[in-house]
Scaffold this motif. Sequence first.
Motif, PDB file in Angstrom:
ATOM      1  N   ASN A   1     -39.808  -2.906 -18.494  1.00 42.09           N
ATOM      2  CA  ASN A   1     -39.137  -3.685 -17.566  1.00 42.09           C
ATOM      3  C   ASN A   1     -38.257  -4.626 -18.049  1.00 42.09           C
ATOM      4  O   ASN A   1     -37.257  -4.904 -17.382  1.00 42.09           O
ATOM      5  CB  ASN A   1     -40.252  -4.414 -16.872  1.00 42.09           C
ATOM      6  CG  ASN A   1     -40.859  -3.509 -16.018  1.00 42.09           C
ATOM      7  OD1 ASN A   1     -40.721  -2.536 -15.711  1.00 42.09           O
ATOM      8  ND2 ASN A   1     -42.498  -3.753 -15.876  1.00 42.09           N
ATOM      9  N   LYS A   2     -38.409  -5.397 -19.278  1.00 44.91           N
ATOM     10  CA  LYS A   2     -37.305  -6.244 -19.687  1.00 44.91           C
ATOM     11  C   LYS A   2     -36.117  -5.368 -20.113  1.00 44.91           C
ATOM     12  O   LYS A   2     -34.785  -5.993 -19.868  1.00 44.91           O
ATOM     13  CB  LYS A   2     -38.048  -6.938 -21.081  1.00 44.91           C
ATOM     14  CG  LYS A   2     -37.025  -7.822 -21.759  1.00 44.91           C
ATOM     15  CD  LYS A   2     -37.607  -8.249 -22.964  1.00 44.91           C
ATOM     16  CE  LYS A   2     -36.837  -9.327 -23.704  1.00 44.91           C
ATOM     17  NZ  LYS A   2     -37.230  -9.920 -24.815  1.00 44.91           N
ATOM     18  N   ALA A   3     -36.319  -4.408 -20.681  1.00 43.19           N
ATOM     19  CA  ALA A   3     -35.025  -3.658 -20.912  1.00 43.19           C
ATOM     20  C   ALA A   3     -34.345  -3.043 -19.808  1.00 43.19           C
ATOM     21  O   ALA A   3     -33.067  -3.089 -19.539  1.00 43.19           O
ATOM     22  CB  ALA A   3     -35.343  -2.256 -21.821  1.00 43.19           C
ATOM     23  N   VAL A   4     -34.956  -2.746 -18.569  1.00 46.40           N
ATOM     24  CA  VAL A   4     -34.319  -2.341 -17.396  1.00 46.40           C
ATOM     25  C   VAL A   4     -33.378  -3.683 -16.780  1.00 46.40           C
ATOM     26  O   VAL A   4     -32.503  -3.516 -16.440  1.00 46.40           O
ATOM     27  CB  VAL A   4     -35.424  -2.053 -16.204  1.00 46.40           C
ATOM     28  CG1 VAL A   4     -34.628  -2.043 -14.847  1.00 46.40           C
ATOM     29  CG2 VAL A   4     -35.934  -0.732 -16.534  1.00 46.40           C
ATOM     30  N   ARG A   5     -34.227  -4.899 -16.614  1.00 49.49           N
ATOM     31  CA  ARG A   5     -33.208  -6.041 -16.461  1.00 49.49           C
ATOM     32  C   ARG A   5     -32.275  -6.246 -17.147  1.00 49.49           C
ATOM     33  O   ARG A   5     -31.253  -6.812 -16.665  1.00 49.49           O
ATOM     34  CB  ARG A   5     -34.347  -7.271 -16.471  1.00 49.49           C
ATOM     35  CG  ARG A   5     -35.457  -7.305 -15.407  1.00 49.49           C
ATOM     36  CD  ARG A   5     -36.021  -8.612 -15.409  1.00 49.49           C
ATOM     37  NE  ARG A   5     -36.777  -8.984 -16.611  1.00 49.49           N
ATOM     38  CZ  ARG A   5     -38.134  -8.762 -16.938  1.00 49.49           C
ATOM     39  NH1 ARG A   5     -38.846  -7.936 -15.989  1.00 49.49           N
ATOM     40  NH2 ARG A   5     -38.763  -9.101 -18.070  1.00 49.49           N
ATOM     41  N   GLU A   6     -32.453  -5.954 -18.764  1.00 53.08           N
ATOM     42  CA  GLU A   6     -31.182  -6.178 -19.568  1.00 53.08           C
ATOM     43  C   GLU A   6     -30.069  -5.107 -19.358  1.00 53.08           C
ATOM     44  O   GLU A   6     -28.787  -5.703 -19.309  1.00 53.08           O
ATOM     45  CB  GLU A   6     -31.649  -6.258 -20.809  1.00 53.08           C
ATOM     46  CG  GLU A   6     -30.513  -6.361 -21.996  1.00 53.08           C
ATOM     47  CD  GLU A   6     -31.123  -6.757 -23.292  1.00 53.08           C
ATOM     48  OE1 GLU A   6     -30.245  -6.711 -24.185  1.00 53.08           O
ATOM     49  OE2 GLU A   6     -32.218  -6.735 -23.546  1.00 53.08           O
ATOM     50  N   TYR A   7     -30.378  -4.130 -19.261  1.00 59.79           N
ATOM     51  CA  TYR A   7     -29.322  -2.947 -19.358  1.00 59.79           C
ATOM     52  C   TYR A   7     -29.059  -2.209 -17.974  1.00 59.79           C
ATOM     53  O   TYR A   7     -27.820  -1.846 -17.764  1.00 59.79           O
ATOM     54  CB  TYR A   7     -29.884  -1.746 -20.099  1.00 59.79           C
ATOM     55  CG  TYR A   7     -29.915  -2.224 -21.426  1.00 59.79           C
ATOM     56  CD1 TYR A   7     -28.940  -2.338 -22.426  1.00 59.79           C
ATOM     57  CD2 TYR A   7     -31.374  -2.295 -22.089  1.00 59.79           C
ATOM     58  CE1 TYR A   7     -29.053  -2.872 -23.728  1.00 59.79           C
ATOM     59  CE2 TYR A   7     -31.366  -2.598 -23.434  1.00 59.79           C
ATOM     60  CZ  TYR A   7     -30.338  -2.737 -24.395  1.00 59.79           C
ATOM     61  OH  TYR A   7     -30.429  -3.013 -25.527  1.00 59.79           O
ATOM     62  N   GLN A   8     -29.905  -2.701 -16.841  1.00 59.19           N
ATOM     63  CA  GLN A   8     -29.655  -2.077 -15.511  1.00 59.19           C
ATOM     64  C   GLN A   8     -29.380  -2.998 -14.514  1.00 59.19           C
ATOM     65  O   GLN A   8     -28.315  -2.945 -13.671  1.00 59.19           O
ATOM     66  CB  GLN A   8     -30.465  -1.013 -15.049  1.00 59.19           C
ATOM     67  CG  GLN A   8     -30.428   0.154 -16.070  1.00 59.19           C
ATOM     68  CD  GLN A   8     -31.221   1.401 -15.118  1.00 59.19           C
ATOM     69  OE1 GLN A   8     -32.209   1.335 -14.348  1.00 59.19           O
ATOM     70  NE2 GLN A   8     -31.116   2.606 -16.078  1.00 59.19           N
ATOM     71  N   LEU A   9     -30.150  -4.027 -14.411  1.00 51.65           N
ATOM     72  CA  LEU A   9     -30.386  -5.206 -13.483  1.00 51.65           C
ATOM     73  C   LEU A   9     -29.201  -6.100 -13.893  1.00 51.65           C
ATOM     74  O   LEU A   9     -28.654  -6.906 -12.830  1.00 51.65           O
ATOM     75  CB  LEU A   9     -31.600  -5.791 -13.036  1.00 51.65           C
ATOM     76  CG  LEU A   9     -32.669  -4.663 -12.519  1.00 51.65           C
ATOM     77  CD1 LEU A   9     -33.966  -5.169 -12.324  1.00 51.65           C
ATOM     78  CD2 LEU A   9     -32.130  -3.860 -11.179  1.00 51.65           C
ATOM     79  N   LYS A  10     -28.960  -6.411 -15.249  1.00 53.03           N
ATOM     80  CA  LYS A  10     -28.294  -7.291 -15.565  1.00 53.03           C
ATOM     81  C   LYS A  10     -28.215  -8.708 -15.089  1.00 53.03           C
ATOM     82  O   LYS A  10     -27.628  -9.541 -14.793  1.00 53.03           O
ATOM     83  CB  LYS A  10     -26.629  -6.994 -15.270  1.00 53.03           C
ATOM     84  CG  LYS A  10     -26.201  -5.614 -15.590  1.00 53.03           C
ATOM     85  CD  LYS A  10     -26.161  -5.596 -17.196  1.00 53.03           C
ATOM     86  CE  LYS A  10     -25.434  -4.304 -17.599  1.00 53.03           C
ATOM     87  NZ  LYS A  10     -25.564  -3.866 -18.904  1.00 53.03           N
ATOM     88  N   GLY A  11     -29.634  -8.823 -15.256  1.00 56.87           N
ATOM     89  CA  GLY A  11     -30.312 -10.223 -14.916  1.00 56.87           C
ATOM     90  C   GLY A  11     -30.365 -10.620 -13.484  1.00 56.87           C
ATOM     91  O   GLY A  11     -30.975 -11.651 -12.956  1.00 56.87           O
ATOM     92  N   ARG A  12     -30.237  -9.716 -12.550  1.00 64.30           N
ATOM     93  CA  ARG A  12     -30.419  -9.895 -10.996  1.00 64.30           C
ATOM     94  C   ARG A  12     -31.820 -10.034 -10.721  1.00 64.30           C
ATOM     95  O   ARG A  12     -32.756  -9.372 -11.499  1.00 64.30           O
ATOM     96  CB  ARG A  12     -29.814  -8.534 -10.347  1.00 64.30           C
ATOM     97  CG  ARG A  12     -28.382  -8.419 -10.264  1.00 64.30           C
ATOM     98  CD  ARG A  12     -27.992  -7.368  -9.652  1.00 64.30           C
ATOM     99  NE  ARG A  12     -28.148  -6.112 -10.323  1.00 64.30           N
ATOM    100  CZ  ARG A  12     -28.058  -4.879  -9.577  1.00 64.30           C
ATOM    101  NH1 ARG A  12     -27.546  -4.685  -8.455  1.00 64.30           N
ATOM    102  NH2 ARG A  12     -28.372  -3.739 -10.257  1.00 64.30           N
TER     103      ARG A  12
END
Length: 333
Positions: free
Chosen positions: A322-333
């Motif tokens: 989940n952390k990687a998803v936020r970093e690479y796909q959601l870009k902090g959204r």
Amino acid sequence: MTKKILLGFVLSSLLVMVSALVVDSHWQSQWADNTLAEDRVYNIAAGRSQRAILSDLSTMGLIPESIWFQRWINFKGIDSVQSGEYQLNAGESAEQIWSRLAIGDVKRYQITIIEGMSIREIMVLLQSQDTLIDDITGGSPTELAQQLNIDTASAEGWLAPSTYYYHRGDSVLSVLRRAKSLMNQWLSDAWENRSDRAAVTTAYEALILASIIEKETGVAAERPEISAVFTSRLNLGMRLQTDPTVIYGMGDRFDGDIRRRDLREATPWNTYVIRGLPPTPIASPSREAVIAAVNPGDGDYLYFVAKGDGSHYFSRTLEEHNKAVREYQLKGR
């Protein structure tokens, strides 16, 4: 008197030999000296006469159009050629060209099945070639399985990605048979050398998994790691949850986007809904993907996420994922 007769015979024989050598030298120079001015494709229909072929070479400016030249050809024992389509190259002499016509060195075409292509894409590619005879009676995966004598319900996945060479007039089915034979070889070799870590229990399961690995591969070197994720999930009874299987199940309805309702749709291939592998492959895997399917990497990964550059970030826990998803796909959204 006898000596005069013998001398006359010897002189006559010498004259004949010298004349033959002169004639042979003359026609040999006609045979080898002139060269083709530019590249061209030349087709010899079945049954076309030697005289007609020699007339064509004369029109090309390579040899004289003469009955004596034709007789010289026959005397030399080089009168037989084979039908077909030939690529003639600038700078070649009549002798060089005729040698290739004699051995049937016909023009070759090539076609490339790209890694990850579906059987539908492969059929569109093959059937669009005007140099191939379309002898397919039905192009669905099920119909092709029957025509190719494949003992699975679908021919999907059984056509090896590679470059295939063929001649004008060859059939689509002949190319498909070669692609199937090559995949059989890849799969057999991989299965015989499979790792104890492999989660698949049959060679066909390996082909199915290889097709998924192929469609998820952005960087070739990651195939073993992607295989490790799916192997871990299969061993734990987790759903594979891989988007390419959803897309395959959607068929023509896929418009470039996967929506939440698509992830929930119960198709036989939707690995967000089903457990284990789908019933058939979803594409034609590369040899490397087939090997990776039965030789997963060492990592005990359970998740991966695209980093945006073609590569993936692999995680062992849901929290890390989940952390990687936020970093690479959601870009902090």
